[in-house]
Design a protein around this motif. Structure first.
Motif, PDB file in Angstrom:
ATOM      1  N   ILE A  85      -9.215 -32.300 -20.789  1.00 29.89           N
ATOM      2  CA  ILE A  85      -9.349 -33.044 -22.050  1.00 29.89           C
ATOM      3  C   ILE A  85      -9.345 -34.547 -21.758  1.00 29.89           C
ATOM      4  N   CYS A  86      -8.314 -34.978 -21.056  1.00 33.95           N
ATOM      5  CA  CYS A  86      -8.188 -36.417 -20.795  1.00 33.95           C
ATOM      6  C   CYS A  86      -7.099 -36.636 -19.736  1.00 33.95           C
ATOM      7  N   GLU A  87      -7.459 -37.315 -18.664  1.00 34.94           N
ATOM      8  CA  GLU A  87      -6.491 -37.524 -17.569  1.00 34.94           C
ATOM      9  C   GLU A  87      -5.340 -38.438 -18.011  1.00 34.94           C
ATOM     10  N   ARG A  88      -5.652 -39.353 -18.915  1.00 30.26           N
ATOM     11  CA  ARG A  88      -4.598 -40.259 -19.412  1.00 30.26           C
ATOM     12  C   ARG A  88      -3.564 -39.463 -20.222  1.00 30.26           C
ATOM     13  N   LYS A  89      -4.052 -38.541 -21.029  1.00 24.40           N
ATOM     14  CA  LYS A  89      -3.176 -37.672 -21.821  1.00 24.40           C
ATOM     15  C   LYS A  89      -2.287 -36.836 -20.894  1.00 24.40           C
ATOM     16  N   LEU A  90      -2.899 -36.322 -19.840  1.00 23.45           N
ATOM     17  CA  LEU A  90      -2.143 -35.544 -18.848  1.00 23.45           C
ATOM     18  C   LEU A  90      -1.022 -36.387 -18.253  1.00 23.45           C
ATOM     19  N   TRP A  91      -1.319 -37.625 -17.920  1.00 24.31           N
ATOM     20  CA  TRP A  91      -0.327 -38.507 -17.302  1.00 24.31           C
ATOM     21  C   TRP A  91       0.834 -38.767 -18.265  1.00 24.31           C
ATOM     22  N   PHE A  92       0.518 -39.077 -19.530  1.00 22.54           N
ATOM     23  CA  PHE A  92       1.574 -39.306 -20.542  1.00 22.54           C
ATOM     24  C   PHE A  92       2.447 -38.054 -20.680  1.00 22.54           C
ATOM     25  N   PHE A  93       1.788 -36.936 -20.781  1.00 25.06           N
ATOM     26  CA  PHE A  93       2.516 -35.678 -20.969  1.00 25.06           C
ATOM     27  C   PHE A  93       3.461 -35.423 -19.791  1.00 25.06           C
ATOM     28  N   CYS A 108      -7.055 -45.316 -16.810  1.00 33.41           N
ATOM     29  CA  CYS A 108      -7.531 -46.260 -17.838  1.00 33.41           C
ATOM     30  C   CYS A 108      -7.903 -45.552 -19.145  1.00 33.41           C
ATOM     31  N   PHE A 109      -7.786 -46.315 -20.229  1.00 34.44           N
ATOM     32  CA  PHE A 109      -8.184 -45.806 -21.544  1.00 34.44           C
ATOM     33  C   PHE A 109      -9.703 -45.793 -21.629  1.00 34.44           C
ATOM     34  N   ILE A 110     -10.271 -44.628 -21.752  1.00 32.16           N
ATOM     35  CA  ILE A 110     -11.721 -44.509 -21.970  1.00 32.16           C
ATOM     36  C   ILE A 110     -11.880 -43.754 -23.285  1.00 32.16           C
ATOM     37  N   LYS A 111     -12.447 -44.431 -24.269  1.00 36.26           N
ATOM     38  CA  LYS A 111     -12.502 -43.838 -25.611  1.00 36.26           C
ATOM     39  C   LYS A 111     -13.386 -42.590 -25.625  1.00 36.26           C
ATOM     40  N   LYS A 112     -12.859 -41.572 -26.297  1.00 38.03           N
ATOM     41  CA  LYS A 112     -13.595 -40.315 -26.418  1.00 38.03           C
ATOM     42  C   LYS A 112     -13.777 -39.983 -27.900  1.00 38.03           C
ATOM     43  N   PRO A 113     -14.712 -39.109 -28.220  1.00 35.31           N
ATOM     44  CA  PRO A 113     -14.962 -38.828 -29.645  1.00 35.31           C
ATOM     45  C   PRO A 113     -13.729 -38.278 -30.367  1.00 35.31           C
ATOM     46  N   PHE A 114     -12.827 -37.653 -29.622  1.00 32.67           N
ATOM     47  CA  PHE A 114     -11.674 -37.016 -30.266  1.00 32.67           C
ATOM     48  C   PHE A 114     -10.394 -37.840 -30.163  1.00 32.67           C
ATOM     49  N   CYS A 115     -10.501 -39.082 -29.664  1.00 33.36           N
ATOM     50  CA  CYS A 115      -9.290 -39.909 -29.477  1.00 33.36           C
ATOM     51  C   CYS A 115      -8.500 -40.082 -30.776  1.00 33.36           C
ATOM     52  N   THR A 116      -9.182 -40.291 -31.890  1.00 33.97           N
ATOM     53  CA  THR A 116      -8.449 -40.569 -33.137  1.00 33.97           C
ATOM     54  C   THR A 116      -7.612 -39.363 -33.572  1.00 33.97           C
ATOM     55  N   LYS A 117      -7.938 -38.187 -33.083  1.00 40.50           N
ATOM     56  CA  LYS A 117      -7.160 -36.992 -33.434  1.00 40.50           C
ATOM     57  C   LYS A 117      -6.059 -36.699 -32.407  1.00 40.50           C
ATOM     58  N   CYS A 118      -6.008 -37.497 -31.359  1.00 41.35           N
ATOM     59  CA  CYS A 118      -5.046 -37.256 -30.274  1.00 41.35           C
ATOM     60  C   CYS A 118      -3.677 -37.810 -30.662  1.00 41.35           C
ATOM     61  N   ALA A 119      -2.636 -37.081 -30.315  1.00 43.77           N
ATOM     62  CA  ALA A 119      -1.275 -37.508 -30.634  1.00 43.77           C
ATOM     63  C   ALA A 119      -0.907 -38.815 -29.930  1.00 43.77           C
ATOM     64  N   TYR A 120      -1.591 -39.146 -28.856  1.00 43.46           N
ATOM     65  CA  TYR A 120      -1.273 -40.359 -28.097  1.00 43.46           C
ATOM     66  C   TYR A 120      -2.118 -41.564 -28.503  1.00 43.46           C
ATOM     67  N   TYR A 121      -2.886 -41.430 -29.550  1.00 40.92           N
ATOM     68  CA  TYR A 121      -3.845 -42.483 -29.924  1.00 40.92           C
ATOM     69  C   TYR A 121      -3.157 -43.842 -30.122  1.00 40.92           C
ATOM     70  N   GLU A 122      -2.086 -43.825 -30.905  1.00 41.24           N
ATOM     71  CA  GLU A 122      -1.368 -45.095 -31.178  1.00 41.24           C
ATOM     72  C   GLU A 122      -0.879 -45.708 -29.872  1.00 41.24           C
ATOM     73  N   LEU A 123      -0.379 -44.859 -29.021  1.00 46.23           N
ATOM     74  CA  LEU A 123       0.144 -45.311 -27.726  1.00 46.23           C
ATOM     75  C   LEU A 123      -0.993 -45.929 -26.903  1.00 46.23           C
ATOM     76  N   CYS A 124      -2.158 -45.302 -26.926  1.00 47.35           N
ATOM     77  CA  CYS A 124      -3.301 -45.800 -26.167  1.00 47.35           C
ATOM     78  C   CYS A 124      -3.773 -47.140 -26.683  1.00 47.35           C
ATOM     79  N   LEU A 125      -3.761 -47.299 -27.991  1.00 47.79           N
ATOM     80  CA  LEU A 125      -4.231 -48.553 -28.573  1.00 47.79           C
ATOM     81  C   LEU A 125      -3.262 -49.704 -28.293  1.00 47.79           C
TER      82      LEU A 125
HETATM   83  S1  SF4 Z   1      -6.153 -41.245 -27.311  1.00 49.69           S
HETATM   84 FE1  SF4 Z   1      -7.951 -40.697 -26.085  1.00 49.69          FE
HETATM   85  S2  SF4 Z   1      -7.678 -41.799 -24.144  1.00 49.69           S
HETATM   86 FE2  SF4 Z   1      -5.698 -41.785 -25.198  1.00 49.69          FE
HETATM   87  S3  SF4 Z   1      -4.622 -40.020 -24.369  1.00 49.69           S
HETATM   88 FE3  SF4 Z   1      -5.645 -39.368 -26.231  1.00 49.69          FE
HETATM   89  S4  SF4 Z   1      -7.621 -38.547 -25.599  1.00 49.69           S
HETATM   90 FE4  SF4 Z   1      -6.801 -39.757 -23.899  1.00 49.69          FE
END
Ligand code: SF4
Length: 174
Positions: free
Chosen positions: A25-33, A156-173
Protein backbone atom coordinates in the motif's frame (compact mmCIF):
# COMPACT_ATOMS: atom_id res chain seq x y z
CA UNK A 1 20.12 -23.29 3.43
CA UNK A 2 18.10 -20.84 5.51
CA UNK A 3 14.77 -19.68 4.14
CA UNK A 4 13.83 -16.00 4.19
CA UNK A 5 11.89 -16.33 7.43
CA UNK A 6 14.82 -17.87 9.28
CA UNK A 7 17.19 -15.20 8.03
CA UNK A 8 14.84 -12.43 9.10
CA UNK A 9 14.02 -14.05 12.43
CA UNK A 10 17.68 -14.49 13.20
CA UNK A 11 18.05 -10.73 12.70
CA UNK A 12 15.26 -10.23 15.26
CA UNK A 13 12.94 -8.52 12.82
CA UNK A 14 9.25 -9.23 13.25
CA UNK A 15 7.39 -9.52 9.96
CA UNK A 16 3.66 -9.60 10.60
CA UNK A 17 1.00 -10.12 7.94
CA UNK A 18 -0.16 -6.54 8.26
CA UNK A 19 3.37 -5.26 7.55
CA UNK A 20 3.50 -7.31 4.36
CA UNK A 21 0.09 -5.87 3.45
CA UNK A 22 1.22 -2.29 4.09
CA UNK A 23 4.33 -2.77 1.94
CA UNK A 24 2.03 -3.03 -1.07
CA UNK A 25 0.00 0.00 0.00
CA UNK A 26 2.62 2.50 1.09
CA UNK A 27 6.14 2.10 2.49
CA UNK A 28 5.75 5.24 4.59
CA UNK A 29 2.61 3.79 6.20
CA UNK A 30 4.51 0.58 6.91
CA UNK A 31 7.28 2.55 8.62
CA UNK A 32 4.83 4.50 10.83
CA UNK A 33 3.02 1.31 11.75
CA UNK A 34 6.25 -0.45 12.65
CA UNK A 35 7.17 2.44 14.99
CA UNK A 36 4.01 1.75 16.96
CA UNK A 37 1.94 4.57 15.47
CA UNK A 38 -1.17 2.49 15.01
CA UNK A 39 -3.88 4.96 14.17
CA UNK A 40 -5.59 2.37 11.93
CA UNK A 41 -6.93 0.58 15.00
CA UNK A 42 -9.39 3.31 15.70
CA UNK A 43 -10.37 4.12 12.14
CA UNK A 44 -13.87 3.44 10.86
CA UNK A 45 -12.43 1.44 7.98
CA UNK A 46 -10.82 -1.12 10.28
CA UNK A 47 -13.97 -1.31 12.38
CA UNK A 48 -16.02 -1.95 9.24
CA UNK A 49 -13.59 -4.70 8.27
CA UNK A 50 -13.99 -6.38 11.66
CA UNK A 51 -17.78 -6.16 11.48
CA UNK A 52 -17.80 -7.59 7.95
CA UNK A 53 -15.77 -10.51 9.19
CA UNK A 54 -17.95 -11.11 12.27
CA UNK A 55 -21.31 -10.94 10.52
CA UNK A 56 -20.39 -12.63 7.25
CA UNK A 57 -19.21 -15.85 8.86
CA UNK A 58 -20.92 -16.01 12.26
CA UNK A 59 -21.11 -19.81 12.34
CA UNK A 60 -17.53 -20.53 11.37
CA UNK A 61 -15.84 -22.77 13.94
CA UNK A 62 -12.13 -22.00 13.56
CA UNK A 63 -11.97 -18.26 13.43
CA UNK A 64 -8.96 -16.01 13.91
CA UNK A 65 -5.95 -18.16 14.47
CA UNK A 66 -2.91 -16.28 15.71
CA UNK A 67 0.39 -18.05 14.98
CA UNK A 68 3.68 -17.05 16.65
CA UNK A 69 2.11 -13.67 17.34
CA UNK A 70 2.93 -12.82 13.71
CA UNK A 71 0.20 -14.02 11.45
CA UNK A 72 -3.46 -13.77 12.27
CA UNK A 73 -5.55 -15.92 9.93
CA UNK A 74 -9.25 -15.05 9.79
CA UNK A 75 -10.54 -18.57 9.19
CA UNK A 76 -8.76 -21.93 9.08
CA UNK A 77 -10.49 -24.83 7.35
CA UNK A 78 -9.33 -28.34 6.61
CA UNK A 79 -7.90 -27.63 3.17
CA UNK A 80 -7.76 -23.84 3.02
CA UNK A 81 -7.36 -20.61 4.92
CA UNK A 82 -9.50 -17.52 4.38
CA UNK A 83 -9.15 -13.82 4.74
CA UNK A 84 -12.28 -11.68 4.88
CA UNK A 85 -11.92 -8.16 3.51
CA UNK A 86 -14.37 -5.30 3.53
CA UNK A 87 -13.35 -3.93 0.15
CA UNK A 88 -11.26 -5.10 -2.81
CA UNK A 89 -9.69 -1.71 -3.41
CA UNK A 90 -6.30 -2.94 -2.18
CA UNK A 91 -6.50 -6.41 -3.62
CA UNK A 92 -2.79 -6.73 -4.44
CA UNK A 93 -2.02 -5.99 -0.78
CA UNK A 94 -4.67 -8.54 0.27
CA UNK A 95 -3.16 -11.10 -2.07
CA UNK A 96 0.44 -10.72 -0.86
CA UNK A 97 -0.72 -10.87 2.78
CA UNK A 98 -2.48 -14.16 2.19
CA UNK A 99 0.47 -15.49 0.17
CA UNK A 100 2.68 -14.64 3.14
CA UNK A 101 0.42 -16.65 5.43
CA UNK A 102 0.56 -19.62 3.05
CA UNK A 103 4.34 -19.27 2.86
CA UNK A 104 4.67 -19.02 6.63
CA UNK A 105 2.55 -22.13 7.18
CA UNK A 106 4.60 -24.06 4.63
CA UNK A 107 8.07 -22.99 5.74
CA UNK A 108 7.54 -22.89 9.49
CA UNK A 109 4.93 -25.55 10.12
CA UNK A 110 5.11 -27.74 7.04
CA UNK A 111 1.44 -27.16 6.34
CA UNK A 112 0.28 -26.66 2.76
CA UNK A 113 -3.06 -25.00 2.08
CA UNK A 114 -4.71 -22.92 -0.58
CA UNK A 115 -6.01 -19.48 0.23
CA UNK A 116 -9.29 -17.70 -0.40
CA UNK A 117 -9.96 -14.00 -0.03
CA UNK A 118 -13.64 -13.28 0.51
CA UNK A 119 -15.14 -9.88 -0.25
CA UNK A 120 -18.65 -10.41 1.17
CA UNK A 121 -19.86 -6.91 0.41
CA UNK A 122 -19.17 -7.50 -3.30
CA UNK A 123 -20.10 -11.18 -3.14
CA UNK A 124 -16.73 -12.01 -4.64
CA UNK A 125 -13.89 -14.31 -3.79
CA UNK A 126 -10.35 -14.75 -5.07
CA UNK A 127 -8.35 -17.95 -4.91
CA UNK A 128 -4.69 -17.58 -3.94
CA UNK A 129 -2.17 -20.36 -4.60
CA UNK A 130 1.41 -20.44 -3.36
CA UNK A 131 3.26 -21.27 -6.58
CA UNK A 132 7.06 -21.23 -6.86
CA UNK A 133 6.84 -17.80 -8.44
CA UNK A 134 4.60 -16.59 -5.62
CA UNK A 135 7.12 -17.90 -3.05
CA UNK A 136 9.79 -15.74 -4.68
CA UNK A 137 7.46 -12.75 -4.55
CA UNK A 138 6.84 -13.36 -0.84
CA UNK A 139 10.57 -13.67 -0.16
CA UNK A 140 11.25 -10.42 -1.91
CA UNK A 141 8.42 -8.76 0.07
CA UNK A 142 9.88 -10.08 3.35
CA UNK A 143 13.27 -8.57 2.56
CA UNK A 144 11.73 -5.31 1.39
CA UNK A 145 9.71 -4.98 4.62
CA UNK A 146 12.89 -5.59 6.61
CA UNK A 147 14.68 -2.91 4.59
CA UNK A 148 11.93 -0.33 5.14
CA UNK A 149 11.59 -0.89 8.87
CA UNK A 150 15.35 -0.65 9.35
CA UNK A 151 15.34 2.89 7.91
CA UNK A 152 16.13 5.67 10.39
CA UNK A 153 13.61 8.04 8.84
CA UNK A 154 10.26 7.31 7.19
CA UNK A 155 10.29 6.96 3.40
CA UNK A 156 9.41 10.22 1.62
CA UNK A 157 5.81 11.36 1.32
CA UNK A 158 4.61 10.54 -2.18
CA UNK A 159 0.96 11.46 -2.62
CA UNK A 160 -1.31 8.64 -3.69
CA UNK A 161 -4.96 8.68 -4.77
CA UNK A 162 -6.01 7.10 -1.47
CA UNK A 163 -3.91 9.29 0.88
CA UNK A 164 -6.89 11.34 2.08
CA UNK A 165 -8.53 8.13 3.33
CA UNK A 166 -5.38 6.97 5.14
CA UNK A 167 -5.30 7.14 8.93
CA UNK A 168 -1.83 8.70 8.73
CA UNK A 169 -2.82 11.52 6.38
CA UNK A 170 -2.68 14.28 9.01
CA UNK A 171 0.66 12.98 10.19
CA UNK A 172 2.00 12.98 6.62
CA UNK A 173 0.88 16.52 5.97
CA UNK A 174 2.37 17.78 9.24
S1 SF4 B 1 -1.14 9.45 3.82
FE1 SF4 B 1 -0.40 8.55 1.90
S2 SF4 B 1 1.84 8.74 2.01
FE2 SF4 B 1 1.04 9.05 4.08
S3 SF4 B 1 1.15 7.05 5.04
FE3 SF4 B 1 -0.89 7.27 4.19
S4 SF4 B 1 -0.81 6.37 2.15
FE4 SF4 B 1 1.29 6.73 2.82
Amino acid sequence: MQNSLEEINSANIRITGIKINYLYICERKLWFFDRGIQMEKTSDKVLLGKLTEEYSYPQQEHKEVLIDNLINIDIVEEDKIREIKYSNKMKEADRIQLLYYLYYLKKKLNIERKGIINYPKMRRKEEVILTEEAEKEVESAIFKVAEVIKMNKPPCFIKKPFCTKCAYYELCLG
